[in-house]
Design a protein around this motif. Structure first.
Motif, PDB file in Angstrom:
ATOM      1  N   LEU A 165       1.703 -11.823  16.413  1.00 21.00           N
ATOM      2  CA  LEU A 165       1.866 -11.845  17.653  1.00 21.00           C
ATOM      3  C   LEU A 165       3.000 -11.151  18.279  1.00 21.00           C
ATOM      4  N   PRO A 203      -8.322 -19.186   8.037  1.00 16.00           N
ATOM      5  CA  PRO A 203      -8.379 -18.106   8.758  1.00 16.00           C
ATOM      6  C   PRO A 203      -7.145 -17.422   9.400  1.00 16.00           C
ATOM      7  N   LEU A 204      -7.253 -15.948   9.649  1.00 13.88           N
ATOM      8  CA  LEU A 204      -6.352 -15.378  10.363  1.00 13.88           C
ATOM      9  C   LEU A 204      -6.892 -14.965  11.889  1.00 13.88           C
ATOM     10  N   GLN A 205      -6.375 -16.001  12.828  1.00  9.81           N
ATOM     11  CA  GLN A 205      -6.942 -16.134  14.034  1.00  9.81           C
ATOM     12  C   GLN A 205      -7.260 -14.841  14.840  1.00  9.81           C
ATOM     13  N   ASN A 206      -6.402 -13.856  14.933  1.00 10.93           N
ATOM     14  CA  ASN A 206      -6.471 -12.705  15.596  1.00 10.93           C
ATOM     15  C   ASN A 206      -6.264 -11.270  14.951  1.00 10.93           C
ATOM     16  N   PRO A 207      -7.232 -10.917  13.951  1.00  5.31           N
ATOM     17  CA  PRO A 207      -7.085  -9.633  13.197  1.00  5.31           C
ATOM     18  C   PRO A 207      -7.009  -8.432  13.986  1.00  5.31           C
ATOM     19  N   ALA A 208      -7.318  -8.661  15.440  1.00  4.75           N
ATOM     20  CA  ALA A 208      -7.592  -7.303  16.199  1.00  4.75           C
ATOM     21  C   ALA A 208      -6.199  -6.856  16.273  1.00  4.75           C
ATOM     22  N   ILE A 242      -3.920  -6.209  14.047  1.00  2.00           N
ATOM     23  CA  ILE A 242      -3.837  -5.213  13.409  1.00  2.00           C
ATOM     24  C   ILE A 242      -3.967  -3.681  13.834  1.00  2.00           C
ATOM     25  N   LEU A 243      -5.060  -3.654  14.562  1.00  3.60           N
ATOM     26  CA  LEU A 243      -5.486  -2.510  15.273  1.00  3.60           C
ATOM     27  C   LEU A 243      -4.452  -2.276  16.610  1.00  3.60           C
ATOM     28  N   VAL A 244      -4.562  -3.364  17.230  1.00  3.65           N
ATOM     29  CA  VAL A 244      -3.724  -2.969  18.637  1.00  3.65           C
ATOM     30  C   VAL A 244      -2.223  -2.490  18.330  1.00  3.65           C
ATOM     31  N   ASN A 245      -1.718  -3.349  17.161  1.00  2.95           N
ATOM     32  CA  ASN A 245      -0.205  -2.932  17.102  1.00  2.95           C
ATOM     33  C   ASN A 245      -0.152  -1.859  15.611  1.00  2.95           C
ATOM     34  N   ARG A 246      -1.401  -1.407  15.138  1.00  2.00           N
ATOM     35  CA  ARG A 246      -1.472  -0.772  14.064  1.00  2.00           C
ATOM     36  C   ARG A 246      -0.481  -0.930  12.996  1.00  2.00           C
ATOM     37  N   LEU A 247      -0.807  -2.071  12.506  1.00  2.00           N
ATOM     38  CA  LEU A 247       0.071  -2.659  11.576  1.00  2.00           C
ATOM     39  C   LEU A 247      -0.667  -2.229  10.260  1.00  2.00           C
ATOM     40  N   MET A 248       0.233  -2.471   9.033  1.00  2.00           N
ATOM     41  CA  MET A 248      -0.311  -2.204   7.613  1.00  2.00           C
ATOM     42  C   MET A 248       0.016  -3.494   7.148  1.00  2.00           C
ATOM     43  N   ILE A 249      -0.956  -3.927   6.449  1.00  2.00           N
ATOM     44  CA  ILE A 249      -0.809  -5.268   5.709  1.00  2.00           C
ATOM     45  C   ILE A 249      -1.156  -4.863   4.100  1.00  2.00           C
TER      46      ILE A 249
END
Lengths: 338, 338
Positions: free
Chosen positions: A239, A262-267, A269-276
């Motif tokens: 967040l 679970p990971l609650q909000n994987p969206a 990753i897209l919204v913030n253009r994350l790399m995991i």
């Protein structure tokens, strides 16, 4: 022929690991064959990854077989040698397992490595200048790849990985925020490990309070995160990530027992253009020399002062390991064996 | 001065988007100032990202302001010009929005681009040889970075992104498995888009059946995944990933409405040492020329035959868009405006 006390995996955990999963036995050390070395272990390393090995399920590494000595890193001293590369008295690091002695093929590449204890105490080769230190180095340098001035966060901050991460990140001009359990660990993180701030997760037991605490500790957002824990802490960090933040995933300790978390909000990753990216350091042996050199220098020059929690005697290993999984250790968890 | 019919965002969705979120209005096209161009739109592109813009919450892009023309890509023809770079009759692609005409500053970089329709039909500049195609290219080439022989999976397989992804991946010697809704789309994916296999998610509505179908379609596991959907399909794919698989995350369409959809087992990122990266293609303009060149060649040589679903008239845009969010379109969703 000295007696060798060993801890075997006797049965697999159903849910939480318990002491009765382990069994203490005593055997003779076998006579050496040509090329072999007998090592008297001084310290055994206890690490969270061992919990994963206790399960039968598919994991990134083979399951620990039942009835065999538990896997584990060790440091010790050569007490008998039928290998010209190793002399009695050599100090060595290896994967000797949960036992007092091990017999090692001295010719097998990477099985046994001589170490110099002039500037670095022997036990630190299991921590800051060993696998946990290189783990921190790989996640920081190869995955997070921070820029000077970035804000980085690490969970399990006062552990062997977290403390090395802080020293390495400070050396690169980053702001480093830790997450640890309890006021004593948090104070130690800031006073001794040079964290810029440390958040007590016991005071912030849910996503709402933890993400607020992260906002306060990271006023410019989070550019990189080193994950040792998983669960709601990962949710909270996501967040607060900045665009293009990078996350090195090295442990999911919170989920080892029982059902997946679970990971609650994987969206996000897209919204913030994350790399995991998930990794295990033993698959990246090519970085070890460079990493160990930097880590040895940080310890040798006093910039990284790793703390250790030391249990006494092989018989104490199971309880010490279960305590580690619950965060009862303070710094690197070791078992002294001699 | 021609009349310009426009669709405005009138109010924000509460949960699912509905037709009454939009409003049709009619205005005069304004007189041109020096440097400006009047474009008569031939086609409007409808894309899933627009749903995210309708929310007020933080997203990777600014919210669509209320009372303004909905954002959207358009192709059309210059019908009036006060800019020497553009002549009446030029065919152009731009971000004209949900309306019949737009006035564009012809000097603003990247706002309006002339295109050649000798080998590529005008509408394809909104799909395979436009933003969706470049999206597929970036995710495949820059994130998944496959090796020949890898098995790749893409959701929303027959859409503009998925169909371009298949052509690009086949050109690199990969096995490509699609996921789409219904037997007709799956047949089309295999027969016309050269997918090696296509899974009908309607026949596999949960993790258990979908992961079984993926196992059958990907006997060597999954090395790369291009995510357009999210939800249980992502969970199912993770279960079938090989070590070091790479996932390009470009859409989470299943989670746009209502509450976030959790990722059920993020520990798999660690177990399989996965890399997951979110991206939006407009932040990577540097790849567009290379990507568009390859995509144009694939279309021009008939190796990529994109399908289009065309709604008629600006007044049909809201219903066509809502249908797109439910997967009712077949291939690229367009609105014909002239």
């Amino acid at each position: 022929m000295p007696q060798n006390r060993q801890i075997l995996l006797d049965n697999r955990p159903e849910g939480e690991a318990v002491a009765s999963n382990f069994k203490l036995v005593s055997t003779d050390t076998p006579a050496l064959k040509d090329g072999e070395v007998l090592v008297r272990h001084h310290y055994l390393s206890l690490d969270p990854y061992m919990r994963g090995r206790m399960n039968d399920s598919k994991s990134y590494a083979a399951s620990q077989p039942l009835g065999e000595v538990m896997i584990g890193g060790t440091v010790g001293e050569v007490v008998e040698s039928k290998n010209p590369k190793f002399a009695v008295g050599d100090q060595v690091v290896g994967m000797g397992g949960w036992q007092e002695y091990s017999v090692v093929d001295g010719n097998a590449p990477g099985m046994l490595r001589k170490v110099d204890t002039t500037h670095v105490p022997l036990s630190h080769y299991l921590g800051a200048v060993g696998m946990p230190g290189v783990t921190a180095w790989y996640g920081l340098v190869k995955i997070i790849a921070p820029k000077e001035g970035n804000t980085l966060v690490v969970s399990a901050a006062t552990g062997a990985v977290g403390s090395a991460f802080a020293a390495l990140a400070k050396a690169r001009g980053c702001r480093v925020v830790g997450i640890a359990g309890g006021p004593e660990k948090c104070k130690y993180a800031v006073d001794e490990l040079h964290f810029d701030a440390c958040i007590d997760y016991r005071q912030h037991p849910d996503v709402k309070t933890m993400s607020k605490a992260l906002k306060d500790a990271c006023p410019n957002g989070i550019d990189g995160y080193f994950e040792n824990v998983g669960g709601y802490i990962l949710d909270s960090v996501l967040l607060r990530t900045n665009a293009f933040a990078r996350i090195a995933l090295c442990g999911m300790i919170a989920g080892y027992d029982g059902a997946p978390l679970p990971l609650q909000n994987p969206a996000l990753i897209l919204v913030n253009r994350l790399m995991i990216q998930g990794f295990i350091v033993s698959e990246h042996m090519e970085v070890w020399p460079e990493a160990l050199k930097e880590l040895g220098t940080l310890v040798g020059t006093g910039k990284l002062k790793p703390r250790e929690t030391v249990a006494q005697g092989i018989e104490s290993a199971p309880e010490a390991f279960l305590g580690l999984l619950k965060g009862k250790n303070f710094g690197k968890q070791l078992v002294k064996l001699s």
